[in-house]
Design an enzyme around this catalytic site. Structure first.
Site, PDB file in Angstrom:
ATOM      1  CG  HIS A 151     156.411  43.831  60.665  1.00  0.00           C
ATOM      2  ND1 HIS A 151     157.355  43.594  61.652  1.00  0.00           N
ATOM      3  CD2 HIS A 151     155.858  45.037  60.991  1.00  0.00           C
ATOM      4  CE1 HIS A 151     157.393  44.613  62.513  1.00  0.00           C
ATOM      5  NE2 HIS A 151     156.550  45.669  62.030  1.00  0.00           N
ATOM      6  CG  ASP A 197     159.296  50.016  62.508  1.00  0.00           C
ATOM      7  OD1 ASP A 197     158.790  50.949  61.678  1.00  0.00           O
ATOM      8  OD2 ASP A 197     158.697  49.546  63.179  1.00  0.00           O
ATOM      9  CG  HIS A 217     156.294  47.594  65.784  1.00  0.00           C
ATOM     10  ND1 HIS A 217     155.851  48.584  65.170  1.00  0.00           N
ATOM     11  CD2 HIS A 217     155.653  47.544  66.783  1.00  0.00           C
ATOM     12  CE1 HIS A 217     154.766  49.011  65.727  1.00  0.00           C
ATOM     13  NE2 HIS A 217     154.750  48.440  66.936  1.00  0.00           N
ATOM     14  CG  ASP A 246     157.077  52.760  64.269  1.00  0.00           C
ATOM     15  OD1 ASP A 246     158.270  53.029  64.323  1.00  0.00           O
ATOM     16  OD2 ASP A 246     156.442  51.867  63.792  1.00  0.00           O
TER      17      ASP A 246
END
Length: 509
Positions: free
Chosen positions: A206, A242, A244, A334
């Protein structure tokens, strides 16, 4: 559903219910994931015991044919994001017990220990990490941003954005995470090994060139990709699984046609000033990079089958068309069924499958060169199991080494298949280098029904044996292959069947 005394309610899959993906393959034949794409076939036939969740903890394995070089340094454990209500750092004053920030050292301690003492240990070669130098950080991040982080560290710490805390010890850990990932990439580039895994924290995907975001300070994968470019690789593919959107990595190469970034993520959208990107299918890159940032926002609960379909129909054709010189697989557990930060319902079977697909792509297109970079994964124990499964897949082992301790979880797979089909059509209409990609996916998924009677086709449902032995050659069935001029009119089906999506190696009921 039954409620377990030791955990959440779980379905009874594997005992009369629909089997997990790999279990069904075990019962009804091998799975050829890259058949029809020009890639080498991958046959994965787990045992019946693994399908029903009663496999032994460790299955006998032959001596390792190859190994994964794991880069790790304990200095990364020094990052402590604190306690509070989930990731906020907030103490409301009326809770007796506050929880650790989800990005805590315990999650990675278990990842290290399962690789050291789990059944995959013989396949692991451990390598040391190192801190990155400031000059190396400037290959991806701006000088102003790096200076901001340095000053935050000198000042004793700072909340950089929601959920992202640079505390004493954090900056040192971040430097080690970046340097360790660079060392793993260099190990591959120098020809010392073909597969490396940067087991690092804090995570990085990120982190954008000029700001922190989502627990991330430095973009570990982005730095490694830039090193590959600087070392002469003209095409690098980044596949991020991931839960996200890997917005930071995408942002760093948004105007480049030398890097293909593909992100499969929960359809979460923007979450504030630090994360303005939506992760939508329309965020395709800019300038020369238009079409080289491909987003696959998946509905909640996509599960193993949904991810398999997305990998097969979207990721594999895009990577094959791009033909990278090296592949970076950005992993986050995740996306698992029980992670507190995601809702995608992947199990160990799904992670094992993704690892296998990526290994096959690397073998065909990148001379076997594959760098795996760790990101999220916040269930302290199950994340470690899913790391183990991912690396089993990367090794293309013939049988699973570990059974799933938690088992399967309900999937909303039918909706996901429709979403993937829609994304595929969108890419073919707007992405220049994919415009001639017509029906690259064979009939990997077919619609099976009992007593099917369509106009132009009459006959009973295929048997499990016939489905597993060959692909059906109907021109179009249930959304795969060339679509007829008019949509399929289900009212013309008689008698009305029980419709169910299926892989050719699965049986439907």
């Amino acid at each position: 559903m039954e409620a377990s005394r030791n955990g959440p309610a779980r379905s009874r899959k594997g005992h009369g219910g629909r089997l997990p993906i790999m279990g069904r393959a075990a019962l009804y034949g091998p799975v050829n994931y890259l058949s029809g794409f020009g890639g080498s076939p991958t046959t994965r036939v787990p045992t019946m015991a693994s399908a029903i969740g009663t496999a032994p903890t460790a299955a006998p394995q032959p001596p390792p044919a190859d190994v994964i070089h794991v880069f790790w340094d304990e200095g990364m454990l020094d990052h402590d994001a604190g306690i509070g209500v989930f990731d906020t750092g907030f103490d409301p004053g009326f809770l007796d017990v506050l929880e650790k920030h989800p990005e805590n050292s315990d999650r990675v301690r278990n990842m290290v220990s399962i690789l050291r003492r789990g059944p995959i240990a013989p396949y692991i070669s451990w390598k040391p990490g190192r801190p990155a130098h400031t000059s190396e950080l400037l290959s991806f991040h701006t000088r102003e941003y790096v200076e901001e982080l340095v000053q935050a560290n000198v000042g004793g710490g700072k909340k950089l954005c929601e959920g992202t805390f640079l505390n004493p010890g954090s900056w040192g850990a971040a430097l080690i995470a970046a340097g360790t990932t660079l060392s793993a990439m260099k190990y591959i580039l120098d020809g010392n090994g073909r597969i490396a895994y940067a087991l690092v924290r804090p995570p990085g995907h990120h982190a954008q060139p000029s700001r922190a975001d989502g627990y991330c300070f430095l973009n570990n994968a982005g730095l490694a990709v830039q090193l590959a470019l600087d070392s002469g690789c003209t095409r690098v593919a980044v596949i991020d699984i991931d839960v996200h959107y890997g917005n930071g990595t995408a942002e760093g190469f948004y105007q480049s046609d030398s890097v293909l970034t593909v992100s499969l993520h929960m359809n979460h959208g923007s979450w504030g000033p630090s994360h303005p990107q939506e992760g939508s299918i329309d965020e395709l890159g800019e300038g020369k990079g238009f079409g080289y940032n491909l987003n696959i926002p998946l509905p909640n609960g996509s599960g193993d089958l949904g991810y398999e379909y997305a990998m097969s129909k979207l990721v594999v054709p895009a990577v094959q068309k791009f033909d990278p010189m090296i592949i970076v697989l950005v992993i986050g557990q995740d996306s698992s069924a029980f992670d507190p930060n995601g809702r995608q319902c992947l199990t160990m079977e799904g992670y094992r499958l993704i690892g296998s697909i990526m290994r096959d792509l690397a073998e065909k297109h990148a001379g076997g060169r594959l760098l795996v970079v760790q990101e999220g994964g916040y269930h302290v124990t199950y994340s470690a199991y899913c790391v183990h499964a991912t690396l089993e897949g990367v090794l293309n082992l013939p049988n699973p080494l570990l059974s799933d301790p938690i088992a399967s979880y309900p999937e909303d797979e039918k909706f996901t298949l429709k979403v993937v089909d829609a994304i595929s059509e969108h890419w073919k209409s707007v992405v220049p280098f994919l415009k001639d990609l017509v029906s690259a996916l064979p009939l990997l998924f077919i619609l099976v029904c009992s007593g099917m009677q369509l106009e132009g086709f009459t006959g009973p449902a295929p048997t499990a044996a016939s489905v597993s032995m060959r692909l059906h050659t109907l021109p179009w069935v249930g959304g795969c292959g060339p679509q007829p001029p008019a949509p399929l009119d289900i009212s013309r089906v008689s008698p009305l069947p029980t419709w169910q999506w299926a892989h050719p190696a699965y049986v439907c009921g």
